[in-house]
Design a protein around this motif. Structure first.
Motif, PDB file in Angstrom:
ATOM      1  N   UNK A  17       0.831  -1.213   0.000  1.00 49.71           N
ATOM      2  CA  UNK A  17       0.000   0.000   0.000  1.00 49.71           C
ATOM      3  C   UNK A  17       0.862   1.258   0.000  1.00 49.71           C
ATOM      4  N   UNK A  18       1.850   1.295   0.884  1.00 53.35           N
ATOM      5  CA  UNK A  18       2.695   2.489   0.997  1.00 53.35           C
ATOM      6  C   UNK A  18       3.637   2.644  -0.190  1.00 53.35           C
ATOM      7  N   UNK A  19       3.950   1.554  -0.872  1.00 54.79           N
ATOM      8  CA  UNK A  19       4.822   1.644  -2.046  1.00 54.79           C
ATOM      9  C   UNK A  19       4.228   2.574  -3.093  1.00 54.79           C
ATOM     10  N   UNK A  20       2.921   2.554  -3.245  1.00 55.00           N
ATOM     11  CA  UNK A  20       2.282   3.436  -4.223  1.00 55.00           C
ATOM     12  C   UNK A  20       2.380   4.894  -3.805  1.00 55.00           C
ATOM     13  N   UNK A  21       2.276   5.177  -2.509  1.00 54.52           N
ATOM     14  CA  UNK A  21       2.456   6.550  -2.025  1.00 54.52           C
ATOM     15  C   UNK A  21       3.879   7.026  -2.246  1.00 54.52           C
ATOM     16  N   UNK A  22       4.836   6.135  -2.029  1.00 52.12           N
ATOM     17  CA  UNK A  22       6.238   6.474  -2.261  1.00 52.12           C
ATOM     18  C   UNK A  22       6.477   6.740  -3.744  1.00 52.12           C
ATOM     19  N   UNK A  23       5.870   5.907  -4.595  1.00 54.15           N
ATOM     20  CA  UNK A  23       6.013   6.091  -6.038  1.00 54.15           C
ATOM     21  C   UNK A  23       5.529   7.486  -6.469  1.00 54.15           C
ATOM     22  N   UNK A  24       4.355   7.873  -5.985  1.00 58.89           N
ATOM     23  CA  UNK A  24       3.812   9.189  -6.349  1.00 58.89           C
ATOM     24  C   UNK A  24       4.703  10.318  -5.858  1.00 58.89           C
ATOM     25  N   UNK A  25       5.232  10.173  -4.633  1.00 58.76           N
ATOM     26  CA  UNK A  25       6.081  11.227  -4.078  1.00 58.76           C
ATOM     27  C   UNK A  25       7.364  11.387  -4.878  1.00 58.76           C
ATOM     28  N   UNK A  26       7.976  10.295  -5.278  1.00 59.24           N
ATOM     29  CA  UNK A  26       9.194  10.365  -6.089  1.00 59.24           C
ATOM     30  C   UNK A  26       8.925  11.011  -7.441  1.00 59.24           C
ATOM     31  N   UNK A  27       7.803  10.677  -8.037  1.00 54.03           N
ATOM     32  CA  UNK A  27       7.459  11.275  -9.326  1.00 54.03           C
ATOM     33  C   UNK A  27       7.176  12.763  -9.181  1.00 54.03           C
ATOM     34  N   UNK A  28       6.515  13.149  -8.090  1.00 52.46           N
ATOM     35  CA  UNK A  28       6.264  14.574  -7.848  1.00 52.46           C
ATOM     36  C   UNK A  28       7.556  15.351  -7.660  1.00 52.46           C
ATOM     37  N   UNK A  96      15.136   2.845  14.486  1.00 53.49           N
ATOM     38  CA  UNK A  96      15.130   3.658  15.698  1.00 53.49           C
ATOM     39  C   UNK A  96      16.552   4.003  16.130  1.00 53.49           C
ATOM     40  N   UNK A  97      17.495   3.132  15.800  1.00 51.77           N
ATOM     41  CA  UNK A  97      18.899   3.400  16.111  1.00 51.77           C
ATOM     42  C   UNK A  97      19.487   4.453  15.184  1.00 51.77           C
ATOM     43  N   UNK A  98      19.101   4.413  13.906  1.00 50.36           N
ATOM     44  CA  UNK A  98      19.665   5.365  12.936  1.00 50.36           C
ATOM     45  C   UNK A  98      18.754   6.579  12.729  1.00 50.36           C
ATOM     46  N   UNK A  99      17.703   6.685  13.557  1.00 50.17           N
ATOM     47  CA  UNK A  99      16.837   7.871  13.634  1.00 50.17           C
ATOM     48  C   UNK A  99      16.034   8.131  12.362  1.00 50.17           C
ATOM     49  N   UNK A 100      15.779   7.101  11.578  1.00 50.72           N
ATOM     50  CA  UNK A 100      14.879   7.246  10.440  1.00 50.72           C
ATOM     51  C   UNK A 100      13.447   7.376  10.949  1.00 50.72           C
ATOM     52  N   UNK A 101      12.680   8.352  10.472  1.00 49.36           N
ATOM     53  CA  UNK A 101      11.287   8.486  10.936  1.00 49.36           C
ATOM     54  C   UNK A 101      10.470   7.243  10.629  1.00 49.36           C
ATOM     55  N   UNK A 102       9.449   6.995  11.449  1.00 49.78           N
ATOM     56  CA  UNK A 102       8.653   5.779  11.277  1.00 49.78           C
ATOM     57  C   UNK A 102       7.562   5.926  10.221  1.00 49.78           C
ATOM     58  N   UNK A 103       7.161   7.156   9.889  1.00 45.82           N
ATOM     59  CA  UNK A 103       6.176   7.350   8.832  1.00 45.82           C
ATOM     60  C   UNK A 103       6.861   7.264   7.472  1.00 45.82           C
ATOM     61  N   UNK A 104       6.324   6.459   6.546  1.00 37.72           N
ATOM     62  CA  UNK A 104       7.030   6.188   5.292  1.00 37.72           C
ATOM     63  C   UNK A 104       7.428   7.425   4.483  1.00 37.72           C
ATOM     64  N   UNK A 105       6.523   8.382   4.294  1.00 41.31           N
ATOM     65  CA  UNK A 105       6.870   9.562   3.495  1.00 41.31           C
ATOM     66  C   UNK A 105       7.918  10.423   4.205  1.00 41.31           C
ATOM     67  N   UNK A 106       7.842  10.477   5.532  1.00 40.43           N
ATOM     68  CA  UNK A 106       8.870  11.205   6.278  1.00 40.43           C
ATOM     69  C   UNK A 106      10.211  10.486   6.198  1.00 40.43           C
ATOM     70  N   UNK A 107      10.165   9.143   6.188  1.00 46.50           N
ATOM     71  CA  UNK A 107      11.400   8.375   6.036  1.00 46.50           C
ATOM     72  C   UNK A 107      12.019   8.629   4.672  1.00 46.50           C
ATOM     73  N   UNK A 108      11.205   8.706   3.632  1.00 49.49           N
ATOM     74  CA  UNK A 108      11.721   9.006   2.296  1.00 49.49           C
ATOM     75  C   UNK A 108      12.392  10.369   2.275  1.00 49.49           C
ATOM     76  N   UNK A 109      11.752  11.368   2.862  1.00 46.79           N
ATOM     77  CA  UNK A 109      12.354  12.707   2.910  1.00 46.79           C
ATOM     78  C   UNK A 109      13.668  12.692   3.675  1.00 46.79           C
ATOM     79  N   UNK A 110      13.717  11.935   4.774  1.00 41.16           N
ATOM     80  CA  UNK A 110      14.939  11.790   5.561  1.00 41.16           C
ATOM     81  C   UNK A 110      16.067  11.231   4.698  1.00 41.16           C
TER      82      UNK A 110
END
Length: 288
Positions: A17-28, A96-110
């Motif tokens: 499900x989240x892969x499609x949100x990531x796909x749209x964000x990368x294209x944007x 959690x050790x490398x401080x990547x956010x837990x929300x997928x789109x925020x993790x992508x931005x990170x």
């Protein structure tokens, strides 16, 4: 070009499900990418290794849980190509050790805004591990957690496992050798950490760093079953290293011997009589 490796089964379908949100964000954002989907266990390692050989590859991103991250990391060792993690699995402990956010789109931005830095990996016998290995009470909890993972995510399946684990736990007798010195005892917990968290967010060793060139050995001596609930609040709050029955050592090499031992290896159950651990400094590049 980024390569995204998706485990569609992770998080009971949440990853797909989240892969499609990531796909749209990368294209944007106009970020060049390819998205690949795993088909069976171990496939992510082959996909990652193949992607890293592409000259235009700027990074490989794992979309899944700790198991997917481990597989991708196996394919990225010593390639010089950085890796990122978008947490869409059940436990998601290493982020959690490398401080990547837990929300997928925020993790992508990170990932897109942070530099790549070296990360250590651990060696266990003939395989690597990224986060934490251990035997004892945490393995009992993990075994009790598996059925609950079908119905909920995050720390909740592990809290259910904690309660069940109190009633099922049996002490583990281990002989351990740390940098040449050997001891033998019954243990409640015996963990070898590169990362800090297990079980969907339980802080097993907040002093651990994945870039310090050392492993962290945490030994909690065996306690009567009726006492265990009194230790759980401290465990959940990250105070395990302050327990009077805890031994904490930083080391380069550890050997654990326990006939019929059940070992938690980055959330995967393994059975062995002897486990030999060492640290492999800086063999992986990660965005963190």
């Amino acid at each position: 070009m980024l390569t995204l490796i998706v485990n569609p089964a992770a998080g009971s379908g949440y990853a797909a499900q989240e892969a499609e949100n990531i796909r749209r964000e990368l294209e944007n954002r106009g970020v060049p990418y390819q998205m690949l989907f795993t088909q069976q266990p171990g496939h992510a390692t082959a996909l990652a290794a193949e992607a890293a050989r592409i000259p235009a590859c700027t990074g490989v991103i794992a979309l899944g849980g700790d198991g997917t991250a481990y597989e991708v990391a196996c394919g990225m060792l010593d390639t010089g190509v950085p890796m990122g993690i978008i947490p869409v699995g059940t436990g998601n402990d290493f982020i959690k050790t490398i401080h990547t956010p837990k929300k997928p789109l925020e993790a992508l931005d990170f990932i897109l805004t942070h530099p790549a830095r070296p990360v250590d990996v651990g060696q266990l016998n003939d395989r690597m591990f990224l986060n934490v290995c251990g035997t004892g009470f945490d393995v009992t909890v993990l075994e009790c957690t598996l059925s609950a993972k079908k119905y909920c995510r995050g720390i909740f399946p592990y809290l259910i496992g904690l309660i069940k684990g109190i009633f099922k736990y049996r002490p583990v007798h281990v002989r351990y050798t740390v940098d040449g010195a050997t001891q033998e005892r019954d243990v409640l917990v015996c963990s070898i950490a590169n990362g800090r968290y297990i079980g969907g967010g339980i802080p097993i060793c907040l002093d651990a760093r994945p870039d310090d060139g050392e492993l962290d050995l945490v030994i909690v001596e065996n306690r009567p079953r009726w006492v265990i609930p009194f230790y759980l609040p401290g465990l959940l709050m990250g105070k395990v290293l302050k327990f009077g029955v805890t031994t904490h050592r930083r080391c380069k090499n550890v050997e654990i011997v326990s006939p019929g031992m059940t070992l938690n290896v980055d959330g995967e159950i393994q059975h062995m009589d002897k486990a030999t651990f060492s640290i492999q400094p800086g063999r992986l590049l990660m965005f963190w």
